[in-house]
Scaffold this active site. Structure first.
Site, PDB file in Angstrom:
ATOM      1  N   HIS A  55       0.840  -1.200   0.000  1.00 62.92           N
ATOM      2  CA  HIS A  55       0.000   0.000   0.000  1.00 62.92           C
ATOM      3  C   HIS A  55       0.873   1.247   0.000  1.00 62.92           C
ATOM      4  CE1 HIS A  55      -3.808  -2.050   1.875  1.00 62.92           C
ATOM      5  NE2 HIS A  55      -3.300  -2.743   0.865  1.00 62.92           N
ATOM      6  N   GLU A  57       0.894   3.829   1.929  1.00 63.97           N
ATOM      7  CA  GLU A  57       1.419   4.171   3.256  1.00 63.97           C
ATOM      8  C   GLU A  57       2.619   3.301   3.615  1.00 63.97           C
ATOM      9  OE1 GLU A  57      -3.177   4.346   3.774  1.00 63.97           O
ATOM     10  OE2 GLU A  57      -1.723   3.310   2.500  1.00 63.97           O
ATOM     11  N   CYS A  85      -6.123   1.848   5.834  1.00 60.27           N
ATOM     12  CA  CYS A  85      -6.750   0.595   6.241  1.00 60.27           C
ATOM     13  C   CYS A  85      -6.177   0.207   7.603  1.00 60.27           C
ATOM     14  CB  CYS A  85      -6.484  -0.500   5.206  1.00 60.27           C
ATOM     15  SG  CYS A  85      -4.765  -1.094   5.197  1.00 60.27           S
ATOM     16  N   CYS A  88      -2.337  -0.598   7.558  1.00 62.15           N
ATOM     17  CA  CYS A  88      -1.490   0.595   7.478  1.00 62.15           C
ATOM     18  C   CYS A  88      -1.561   1.408   8.763  1.00 62.15           C
ATOM     19  CB  CYS A  88      -1.877   1.440   6.271  1.00 62.15           C
ATOM     20  SG  CYS A  88      -1.505   0.627   4.707  1.00 62.15           S
TER      21      CYS A  88
END
Length: 146
Positions: A55, A57, A85, A88
């Site tokens: 992701h 992040e 999410c 993260c």
């Protein structure tokens, strides 16, 4: 009230999200800022790397920690286009990041769906910065997918 620096850095995160979209990735982008300097950037790479943990992040966290030479981001702010999410948010909690600023909410997979406070107790969280632009990018991406 949204400050100009927040908008400035969120626009950089939006540029990262657009880069993700150019590569047919879900358009989420992130930047990490320390003492007024961008020290890390990231965008989703889950398709490119065939890695569900890639992701935006996570990419930015790893880059910032490498740049700083340590695992803690106590003097940093993450700007990300979509609410993190739970995965993260947990990683951000472990990093002890000082501040998280996100654009639009993610009612399906955002951390708020699962818990209210996954971050370090000192982390300040703010949402809604350039939310309309962030949401529009996601909506455009998924409309094209359908």
């Amino acid at each position: 009230m949204i400050n100009r620096d927040d908008e400035k850095y969120m626009r950089l995160a939006l540029q990262e999200a657009q880069e993700a979209m150019r590569h047919d990735e879900v358009p989420i982008g992130a930047v990490i800022v320390s003492q007024g300097h961008v020290i890390a950037r990231g965008h989703n790479l889950t398709e490119t790397l065939t890695d569900v943990t890639a992701h935006a992040e996570m990419q930015a966290i790893t880059s910032a920690q490498t740049y700083l030479g340590g695992k803690y981001l106590t003097q940093c702010t993450l700007y990300v286009t979509v609410e993190p999410c739970l995965m993260c948010a947990g990683a951000l909690g472990w990093s002890q990041i000082a501040r998280v600023v996100y654009g639009c909410d993610d009612p399906k997979r955002g951390y708020h769906t699962y818990c209210q406070q996954p971050f370090h107790k000192k982390t300040v969280v703010e949402g809604g910065v350039l939310a309309e632009q962030c949401a529009a990018l996601m909506q455009d991406f998924f409309k094209k997918k359908r």
